[in-house]
Design an enzyme around this catalytic site. Structure first.
Site, PDB file in Angstrom:
ATOM      1  N   PHE A 158       0.496  -7.353 -10.857  1.00 55.41           N
ATOM      2  CA  PHE A 158       0.198  -6.200 -10.003  1.00 55.41           C
ATOM      3  C   PHE A 158       0.525  -6.562  -8.542  1.00 55.41           C
ATOM      4  CE2 PHE A 158      -2.818  -3.242  -7.927  1.00 55.41           C
ATOM      5  CZ  PHE A 158      -2.482  -2.074  -8.601  1.00 55.41           C
TER       6      PHE A 158
ATOM      7  N   ASP B 210      -6.348 -11.761 -14.067  1.00 55.36           N
ATOM      8  CA  ASP B 210      -6.642 -10.386 -13.657  1.00 55.36           C
ATOM      9  C   ASP B 210      -6.828  -9.576 -14.942  1.00 55.36           C
ATOM     10  OD1 ASP B 210      -6.640  -7.754 -12.784  1.00 55.36           O
ATOM     11  OD2 ASP B 210      -5.165  -8.108 -11.198  1.00 55.36           O
TER      12      ASP B 210
ATOM     13  N   TYR C 140     -13.236   0.782 -12.951  1.00 51.94           N
ATOM     14  CA  TYR C 140     -13.022   2.243 -12.961  1.00 51.94           C
ATOM     15  C   TYR C 140     -11.993   2.670 -13.991  1.00 51.94           C
ATOM     16  CZ  TYR C 140      -9.501   0.558  -9.613  1.00 51.94           C
ATOM     17  OH  TYR C 140      -8.507  -0.153  -8.994  1.00 51.94           O
ATOM     18  N   LYS C 141     -11.388   1.701 -14.694  1.00 51.40           N
ATOM     19  CA  LYS C 141     -10.396   2.049 -15.717  1.00 51.40           C
ATOM     20  C   LYS C 141     -11.126   2.234 -17.046  1.00 51.40           C
ATOM     21  CE  LYS C 141      -6.739   0.019 -12.974  1.00 51.40           C
ATOM     22  NZ  LYS C 141      -6.064  -1.192 -12.534  1.00 51.40           N
TER      23      LYS C 141
ATOM     24  N   ARG D 128       3.593   6.033 -18.636  1.00 49.31           N
ATOM     25  CA  ARG D 128       2.527   5.315 -19.351  1.00 49.31           C
ATOM     26  C   ARG D 128       1.609   6.309 -20.049  1.00 49.31           C
ATOM     27  NH1 ARG D 128      -0.496   1.106 -15.471  1.00 49.31           N
ATOM     28  NH2 ARG D 128      -1.280   3.098 -14.718  1.00 49.31           N
TER      29      ARG D 128
HETATM   30  C1  LIG Z   1      -5.722  -1.406 -11.176  1.00 49.67           C
HETATM   31  C2  LIG Z   1      -5.402  -2.826 -10.933  1.00 49.67           C
HETATM   32  C3  LIG Z   1      -5.835  -3.461  -9.757  1.00 49.67           C
HETATM   33  C4  LIG Z   1      -6.521  -2.643  -8.673  1.00 49.67           C
HETATM   34  O1  LIG Z   1      -7.085  -3.346  -7.655  1.00 49.67           O
HETATM   35  P1  LIG Z   1      -8.083  -2.613  -6.648  1.00 49.67           P
HETATM   36  O2  LIG Z   1      -8.335  -3.611  -5.612  1.00 49.67           O
HETATM   37  O3  LIG Z   1      -9.293  -2.217  -7.420  1.00 49.67           O
HETATM   38  O4  LIG Z   1      -7.402  -1.393  -6.126  1.00 49.67           O
HETATM   39  C5  LIG Z   1      -5.584  -4.811  -9.630  1.00 49.67           C
HETATM   40  N1  LIG Z   1      -4.919  -5.492 -10.588  1.00 49.67           N
HETATM   41  C6  LIG Z   1      -4.460  -4.893 -11.704  1.00 49.67           C
HETATM   42  C7  LIG Z   1      -3.752  -5.682 -12.754  1.00 49.67           C
HETATM   43  C8  LIG Z   1      -4.694  -3.545 -11.906  1.00 49.67           C
HETATM   44  O5  LIG Z   1      -4.256  -2.947 -13.012  1.00 49.67           O
END
Ligand SMILES: *Cc1c(COP(=O)(O)O)cnc(C)c1O
Length: 421
Positions: free
Chosen positions: A125, A204, A229-230, A379
């Protein structure tokens, strides 16, 4: 596999998790929501719980904290620990995933003096990469960051990563389930290779938690961070979790050492002494309202059971892929997620050269919410607690209509996808 609509109804009728759908708010029965991997649905119980918390604030004022909620970040961390194979006292809830990355990446590098390489992959990410770069820059570019390239942009470059795990490498960080293709790393395999070389690993888990079974202790994981939140359905901007294996905690230091992480914090001493254990990774006051929904989200997953959720997720993603092959391949669609379920999380990315415009048409003409990730990934997120087989079948039928009627042609070609979906 049968591809007719009646079969989808049969699968729904046999689904042991079907009743969990009733625990969520649905305001538009015709909307097909396939974005629970970006923002989960609202559990019905969450609204009343949050209203109660607001009333407590109104009535109890500062006593809100001391009476019940002072340890909320730790208590909810223990709850998340149950879901990810961690022990009580190894997880806290705090800030965003990105901020927690900063804490753990920095702590890991500081704990590995003399090792000057950082390893990650190009499936990771953006935050993860930006934060590594910025930490390195602030340290004076003391480290070499190796972003290992995936051959196909879908599959984790496992062997090339392992080849870089040696006495020069301080830190390896990867998304356990990658956000575009849903490729799943074998965490036990990577942790074992890293351990042998003395490399610290930060996982992560944002796209893994609540979608695939995670066993942090059982796979020998050092550290992890992830979203709530996912798949944990805890609401927009719900704070993230941070895990540090127990025996590592007191060997690491927190670069955002706020007053909540200080031993005897109510002394308000101006000399910093970190708390022992996981609480040394706190910074400031916990985001009580934003994190409270985590309890409800995690309880729903624990009640359903991660094994049953995984079983349904695999069945649904297999089903989706078989429908893409049967109905959409003739229009030029590809499957951009691993076909081997063992290496796939809970979404399926489908690709098409017109992907961006097709995605627009799905949202605006067909009342489907997927999301788009460049260059061509649409997706389709499967959330087993509330996604039905009938919705998956109907999604494919609606996409087929978009293609037959060329509905996507009315949308402009976007050079870059902006916005959240
Ligand atoms: C959604 C996501 C994030 C989001 O990070 P935030 O700091 O909460 O915005 C980070 N890493 C991955 C792999 C994600 O899918």
């Amino acid at each position: 596999m049968r591809t007719d609509a009646a079969y989808a109804q049969e699968l729904d009728a046999q689904d042991p998790l079907a009743h969990f759908k009733d625990k969520f708010v649905f305001t538009d029965p015709n909307l097909i929501y396939l974005d629970g991997n970006s923002l989960g649905r609202l559990p019905k119980a969450t609204k009343a719980m949050l209203n109660g918390l607001i009333d407590e604030w109104g009535d109890r004022l500062i006593r809100f904290w001391s009476e019940d909620h002072f340890n909320i970040a730790r208590d909810l961390g223990d709850k998340v620990a149950e879901l990810i194979g961690a022990s009580a006292g190894e997880v806290i809830i705090a800030e965003s995933t990105s901020v927690n990355m900063y804490k753990l990446f920095h702590a890991a590098l500081e704990a590995q003096p003399g090792r000057t390489r950082i390893v990650t992959d190009n499936l990771n990410f953006p935050s993860d990469i930006y934060i590594l770069d910025e930490i390195n820059r602030k340290l004076g570019n003391t480290h070499q960051i190796e972003v290992v390239q995936s051959d196909d942009g879908m599959t984790g470059p496992v062997e090339a990563i392992k080849a870089l795990l040696d006495e020069d490498t301080a830190l390896l960080t990867l998304s356990a389930t990658v956000f575009k293709s849903a490729y799943n790393y074998d965490m036990a395999d990577i942790n074992a290779a890293a351990k042998e070389a003395g490399v610290l690993v930060v996982w992560d888990l944002s796209h893994s938690v609540g979608s695939v079974p995670i066993d942090l202790n059982g796979t020998g994981a050092d550290m992890a961070i992830g979203c709530t939140y996912k798949y944990l359905n805890s609401g927009p901007g719900a704070p993230a979790f941070l895990y540090v294996r127990e025996d590592l905690q007191n060997k690491l230091s927190n670069p955002i050492a706020g007053w909540h992480s200080r031993k005897n914090q109510f002394d308000f001493g101006l000399n910093y002494v970190p708390k022992d254990g996981i609480e040394r990774f706190y910074s400031g006051t916990p985001e009580a309202f934003s994190m409270a929904p985590i309890e409800i989200g995690v309880n729903l997953l624990l009640e359903a059971g991660m094994d049953r959720i995984r079983e349904k997720s695999v069945a649904q993603t297999e089903y989706l892929i078989s429908l893409v092959d049967a109905y959409l391949k003739p229009y030029g669609f590809t499957v951009n997620s691993p076909r081997d379920a063992a290496y796939r999380g809970s979404h399926v990315a489908i690709g098409h050269p017109e992907g961006w415009r097709i995605n627009q048409s799905m949202i605006k003409d067909m009342n489907i919410i997927p999301d788009f990730r460049a260059p061509d990934n649409i997706r389709l997120g499967i959330t087993p607690l509330y996604t039905t087989y009938a919705e998956i079948h109907e999604t494919i039928m609606r996409i087929q209509r978009i293609m037959d009627e060329k509905l996507y042609e009315k949308y402009t070609l976007a050079s870059s996808a902006t916005g959240v979906t």
